[in-house]
Enzyme design. Sequence first.
Site, mmCIF file in Angstrom:
data_model
loop_
_atom_site.group_PDB
_atom_site.id
_atom_site.type_symbol
_atom_site.label_atom_id
_atom_site.label_comp_id
_atom_site.label_asym_id
_atom_site.label_seq_id
_atom_site.Cartn_x
_atom_site.Cartn_y
_atom_site.Cartn_z
ATOM 1 N N HIS A 25 14.536 57.884 59.172
ATOM 2 C CA HIS A 25 13.405 57.247 59.867
ATOM 3 C C HIS A 25 13.879 56.892 61.282
ATOM 4 C CE1 HIS A 25 11.143 55.570 56.079
ATOM 5 N NE2 HIS A 25 10.415 56.521 56.618
ATOM 6 N N CYS A 82 13.100 47.534 58.715
ATOM 7 C CA CYS A 82 12.304 48.154 57.644
ATOM 8 C C CYS A 82 11.564 47.101 56.826
ATOM 9 C CB CYS A 82 13.200 48.914 56.667
ATOM 10 S SG CYS A 82 14.242 50.157 57.380
HETATM 11 N N1 ARG Z 1 13.862 53.562 50.148
HETATM 12 C C1 ARG Z 1 12.934 53.566 51.239
HETATM 13 C C2 ARG Z 1 12.537 54.999 51.579
HETATM 14 O O1 ARG Z 1 13.361 55.864 51.454
HETATM 15 C C3 ARG Z 1 13.527 52.879 52.422
HETATM 16 C C4 ARG Z 1 12.571 52.749 53.559
HETATM 17 C C5 ARG Z 1 13.189 52.186 54.802
HETATM 18 N N2 ARG Z 1 12.207 51.934 55.772
HETATM 19 C C6 ARG Z 1 12.337 52.163 57.098
HETATM 20 N N3 ARG Z 1 11.387 51.771 57.874
HETATM 21 N N4 ARG Z 1 13.359 52.812 57.599
HETATM 22 O O2 ARG Z 1 11.433 55.282 51.960
#
Ligand code: ARG
Length: 277
Positions: free
Chosen positions: A174, A267
């Site tokens: 991300h 996050c």
């Molecule tokens: N386990 C989640 C996923 O893989 C973690 C999300 C993390 N969120 C972020 N905004 N980076 O989607």
Amino acid sequence: MTTLGFSRDLFPGGRWMVCRPRDYDVRYSINPWMNTAVVPDKALAAAQWGNLHHHLLRLGAWLEYVDHADGQPDMVFTANAGLVRGKDVVLSRFRHPERQGEERHFRAWFEANGFTVHTTRGSFEGEGDALFCGNRLFCGYGFRSEVEAHKEAAKILGVQDLVPVQLQDPRFYHLDTCFCPLNEAVALVYPGAFSSQDLATLGRCMELIRVPEHDALHFVCNAVVLGKNVVLPAGCPDTYGMLAQRGFTAYPVPLGEFIKAGGAAKCLSLKLEQAGG
Ligand code: ARG
């Protein structure tokens, strides 16, 4: 509609959506950090979240809470609820079926709170992959969100200045795991997550504070910025020093139980309204 309670003057840290962990867990693996054999300690995760929450409040944030639905262990990561601008939100359309069940809960919250909810055709993971900096929107694509979906979201939200960058390293899947605008002039960046071309594009937009890999792997770019105060993961003194040189104060918080799911401070929060000032 006036938001009951939030005022920029009284809450200079801005308005954010968070989700208190109730059913947080690692029950599937959709990024390289998640290993179902290494599950989070629930009590420690609750304590780490509580400490993050405390820091956000004491730095002047106004927080709003979405209930953690059962069976959606990643719902604590509210950055992925959508992308907000004014009273409009582009709801996330999760790439992985494991997280798609969250969408209706986030939609219900936004509708109940007076937002107009929009959707994209392709996958789009909200503020996890799309970060506003003034009127400019930085967008990461390649792992979760599609570049076409970013363009749709930008159009819906009336954003002209879109900067799409392709994410290169699956550990930084991300945009908010490897890039963090601190204000319109400067950003934290982990260079290894981008092509040299995209890095140059980012560097033309603002000064880049290049964080070392060992700090990036502690999720140091996954920071919540509240004016000159930055709440970010513990264990990254090199980056805290670089922030201090530019007049920012780092507030490190231990978030190891959330890093097991591939997320940290940013996050765990979604910006609903900018900080005042
Ligand atoms: N386990 C989640 C996923 O893989 C973690 C999300 C993390 N969120 C972020 N905004 N980076 O989607």
